[in-house]
Write a protein that holds these residues in place. Structure first.
Motif, mmCIF file in Angstrom:
data_model
loop_
_atom_site.group_PDB
_atom_site.id
_atom_site.type_symbol
_atom_site.label_atom_id
_atom_site.label_comp_id
_atom_site.label_asym_id
_atom_site.label_seq_id
_atom_site.Cartn_x
_atom_site.Cartn_y
_atom_site.Cartn_z
ATOM 1 N N ARG A 119 40.715 39.912 32.051
ATOM 2 C CA ARG A 119 40.435 41.246 32.621
ATOM 3 C C ARG A 119 39.882 41.113 34.029
ATOM 4 O O ARG A 119 40.282 41.855 34.940
ATOM 5 C CB ARG A 119 39.451 41.981 31.704
ATOM 6 N N LEU A 120 38.964 40.166 34.239
ATOM 7 C CA LEU A 120 38.387 39.975 35.566
ATOM 8 C C LEU A 120 39.394 39.373 36.541
ATOM 9 O O LEU A 120 39.446 39.759 37.711
ATOM 10 C CB LEU A 120 37.135 39.092 35.473
ATOM 11 N N ASP A 146 42.614 39.786 36.477
ATOM 12 C CA ASP A 146 43.546 40.864 36.828
ATOM 13 C C ASP A 146 42.969 41.783 37.894
ATOM 14 O O ASP A 146 43.702 42.370 38.679
ATOM 15 C CB ASP A 146 43.915 41.685 35.593
ATOM 16 N N ALA A 147 41.640 41.916 37.899
ATOM 17 C CA ALA A 147 40.980 42.761 38.892
ATOM 18 C C ALA A 147 40.733 42.013 40.202
ATOM 19 O O ALA A 147 40.156 42.572 41.131
ATOM 20 C CB ALA A 147 39.662 43.274 38.335
ATOM 21 N N ASP A 202 30.357 38.550 43.310
ATOM 22 C CA ASP A 202 31.260 39.365 42.493
ATOM 23 C C ASP A 202 30.613 39.909 41.222
ATOM 24 O O ASP A 202 31.271 40.612 40.456
ATOM 25 C CB ASP A 202 32.493 38.534 42.096
ATOM 26 N N ILE A 237 33.567 46.685 36.295
ATOM 27 C CA ILE A 237 34.860 46.585 35.630
ATOM 28 C C ILE A 237 34.680 46.486 34.119
ATOM 29 O O ILE A 237 35.343 47.178 33.349
ATOM 30 C CB ILE A 237 35.655 45.381 36.165
ATOM 31 N N GLU A 255 33.452 49.769 32.369
ATOM 32 C CA GLU A 255 34.506 50.721 32.017
ATOM 33 C C GLU A 255 35.125 50.343 30.678
ATOM 34 O O GLU A 255 35.379 51.191 29.840
ATOM 35 C CB GLU A 255 35.588 50.737 33.097
ATOM 36 N N THR A 256 35.357 49.037 30.480
ATOM 37 C CA THR A 256 35.931 48.557 29.222
ATOM 38 C C THR A 256 34.960 48.788 28.067
ATOM 39 O O THR A 256 35.351 49.219 26.993
ATOM 40 C CB THR A 256 36.267 47.058 29.329
#
Length: 135
Positions: free
Chosen positions: A22-23, A25-26, A59, A66, A69-70
């Motif tokens: 997930r990270l 991809d961001a 980061d 991020i 939100e998940t």
């Protein structure tokens, strides 16, 4: 020079890989440590402290946003009665795993001692990874 920090620890390598993907991809560069050791021998999870997710300190806030939100989406799902929570602390970080306390009963222990083998049956319980409560 940017500092690399341990952002989060996981007791499940699959969950760690999902968060890492997930990270990534961001656009956040990150990596896992102790993943292979714990995958090969899950009994080392407690000794190593779980799978660690590392990323650059700059980061960290973006990663929290991020993942927030998940997490918010997961909390809505858990409110529907789908998730398991700890009765002691209310944490959603609960798993059905091998007991860490009182995991062998007396019959298993006696038979294992007589045969000189590692106990062949261990109790499984719900285990909270935040407060270590077992039920």
């Amino acid at each position: 020079m940017d500092k690399i920090i341990v952002f989060e620890t996981f007791y499940n390598p699959i969950e760690a890989n999902i968060v890492k993907a997930r990270l990534m991809d961001a656009g956040i560069q990150c990596f896992l440590s102790d993943e292979n050791t714990i995958t090969i021998n899950p009994l080392y999870t407690q000794a190593l402290g779980g799978v660690k997710l590392h990323l650059f300190e700059r980061d960290a806030d973006l990663a929290r946003n991020i993942l927030g939100e998940t997490t918010a989406a997961l909390e809505v799902h858990e409110e529907d009665g789908q998730g398991e929570t700890c009765p002691n602390c209310g944490s959603p970080h609960v798993g059905y795993v091998q007991a860490t306390k009182k995991r062998f009963n007396i019959v298993t222990t006696v038979v294992s001692l007589l045969l000189l083998v590692y106990p062949f049956h261990a109790r499984k319980v719900h285990h909270c990874f935040d407060c270590l409560y077992e039920y």
